[in-house]
Design an enzyme around this catalytic site. Sequence first.
Site, PDB file in Angstrom:
ATOM      1  N   HIS A   1       5.247  -0.502  11.158  1.00 47.55           N
ATOM      2  CA  HIS A   1       6.219   0.477  11.242  1.00 47.55           C
ATOM      3  C   HIS A   1       7.293  -0.386  11.812  1.00 47.55           C
ATOM      4  CE1 HIS A   1       4.132   4.455  11.421  1.00 47.55           C
ATOM      5  NE2 HIS A   1       3.456   3.644  10.933  1.00 47.55           N
TER       6      HIS A   1
ATOM      7  N   HIS B   1       7.573  33.461  21.020  1.00 43.19           N
ATOM      8  CA  HIS B   1       6.998  32.607  22.272  1.00 43.19           C
ATOM      9  C   HIS B   1       6.080  31.692  21.510  1.00 43.19           C
ATOM     10  CE1 HIS B   1       7.955  34.417  25.823  1.00 43.19           C
ATOM     11  NE2 HIS B   1       8.423  35.375  25.115  1.00 43.19           N
TER      12      HIS B   1
ATOM     13  N   ARG C   1      17.637  33.845  31.388  1.00 45.11           N
ATOM     14  CA  ARG C   1      16.868  35.091  31.322  1.00 45.11           C
ATOM     15  C   ARG C   1      15.095  34.697  30.831  1.00 45.11           C
ATOM     16  NH1 ARG C   1      13.165  38.016  28.527  1.00 45.11           N
ATOM     17  NH2 ARG C   1      14.128  37.812  26.609  1.00 45.11           N
TER      18      ARG C   1
HETATM   19  C1  HCA Z   1       9.321  39.801  27.965  1.00 47.60           C
HETATM   20  C2  HCA Z   1      10.434  40.384  27.006  1.00 47.60           C
HETATM   21  C3  HCA Z   1      11.027  39.484  25.768  1.00 47.60           C
HETATM   22  C4  HCA Z   1      11.980  40.342  25.019  1.00 47.60           C
HETATM   23  C5  HCA Z   1      12.380  39.751  23.980  1.00 47.60           C
HETATM   24  C6  HCA Z   1      13.784  40.441  23.326  1.00 47.60           C
HETATM   25  C7  HCA Z   1       9.577  39.524  24.763  1.00 47.60           C
HETATM   26  O1  HCA Z   1       9.868  39.279  28.610  1.00 47.60           O
HETATM   27  O2  HCA Z   1       8.201  40.277  27.550  1.00 47.60           O
HETATM   28  O3  HCA Z   1      14.342  41.110  23.972  1.00 47.60           O
HETATM   29  O4  HCA Z   1      13.764  40.191  21.918  1.00 47.60           O
HETATM   30  O5  HCA Z   1       9.083  38.093  24.964  1.00 47.60           O
HETATM   31  O6  HCA Z   1       9.148  40.378  24.079  1.00 47.60           O
HETATM   32  O7  HCA Z   1      11.067  38.201  26.030  1.00 47.60           O
HETATM   33 CU    CU Z   2      10.112  36.682  25.538  1.00 50.01          CU
END
Ligand code: HCA
Ligand code: CU
Length: 383
Positions: free
Chosen positions: A294, A200, A14
Amino acid sequence: MPFHQYSIIESTLREGEQFSTATFTLAQKLEIAGRLDEFGVEMIEMTSPLASPRSEADLRAVTAAGLKARILTHIRCKKEDALRALDTGVQGIDVVIGTSPRLMQHSHGKSIRQIIDTASEVLSFIREQQPDIILRFSTEDSFRSREVDLYRVYLAIAETGLVNRLGVADTVGVALPTRVYDLVRQLVRLTGLDIEFHGHNDSGCAIANACAALEAGATHIDTTILGIGERNGITPLGGLIARLYTLDKAFVSKYTLTLLPELDAMIARFCHIDIPFNNYITGSSAFIHKAGIHAKAVLADPSTYEALNPDDFGVQREIVIGHRLTGWNAVRHRAHILGLALDDAAIQAVTRRIKEQADDAPLSLVEIDELLHRHALAQPHTP
Ligand code: HCA
Ligand code: CU
């Protein structure tokens, strides 16, 4: 109890599909899902069936493959999305809606009141249709949302009693571990629900943030293989494993760790990218030891300079010796491997020679072996 009861929601199919060079065929999706299942991830998240006809067909195919991992799909907070997702027979649905001022304005145009109303409607629709489905509600861009809005939404959704899990998303990779910890901790305390973290990696905290979420009581962490996803991606599966392993091996013993190299190589191949040289566990330099100090210690006991044991992941350690930082213990070890009985003076002479030569350019193993053989021939035989 943190770390003991967490699950991985593997989102290569996904979030990973949102990576710039990812376009998986059905055969590739089945291979990815199958390998992840063998690895032991608890859940696999797949692209919404509304994304494209192929996305829907592939979601159905992977759902029907009979894997141990539960198959989830990820949808917008809309009834039409819910209907299509329910029709595919998935075992779980992840619903998401933006709550930051930016996304409220530019993504869906809803107020907080409207977000709560829409979400309650969509979630109760799903629950009515499929009482046993695993249902998650998540706010997108949680860390750039106003705190008061965030809690209003989460508490209202928790009160409906409709969801199994709440999701927290660091959508643009800005959160610090302390903030993740605080938010997750509050949600655990206030709702008692399972909490998922999706982070992220724009500013390099995705793994640390996932770890902080677990410390605060999160139950689910989103990962992708090699961390692929929008922009520079999310918490990488291998990186999360490395992080947890170094806290306690027992935290990751439920997974088939020796499959990691194959998983990373597979995604690199499918996405036409290299595994980064400094990748966790599977990067080309992850277990290369260089400096003489090392090398000496690693030869005596690898744990001196290794927090992770490469054997546990089916990868090899390497001690490189043809360079100016080399030491004579490493050279002696090489002579030993070659079965050459050189005394210490000879080994030290070879080491000096390597250093002199390597000041100009590194030596290959073949060149080092030649040097050692030459010295062995020159050395008088001891009975
Ligand atoms: C995106 C959505 C998501 C959703 C994360 C989630 C994000 O693609 O922008 O459903 O918890 O990073 O917010 O991936
Ligand atoms: Cu995301």
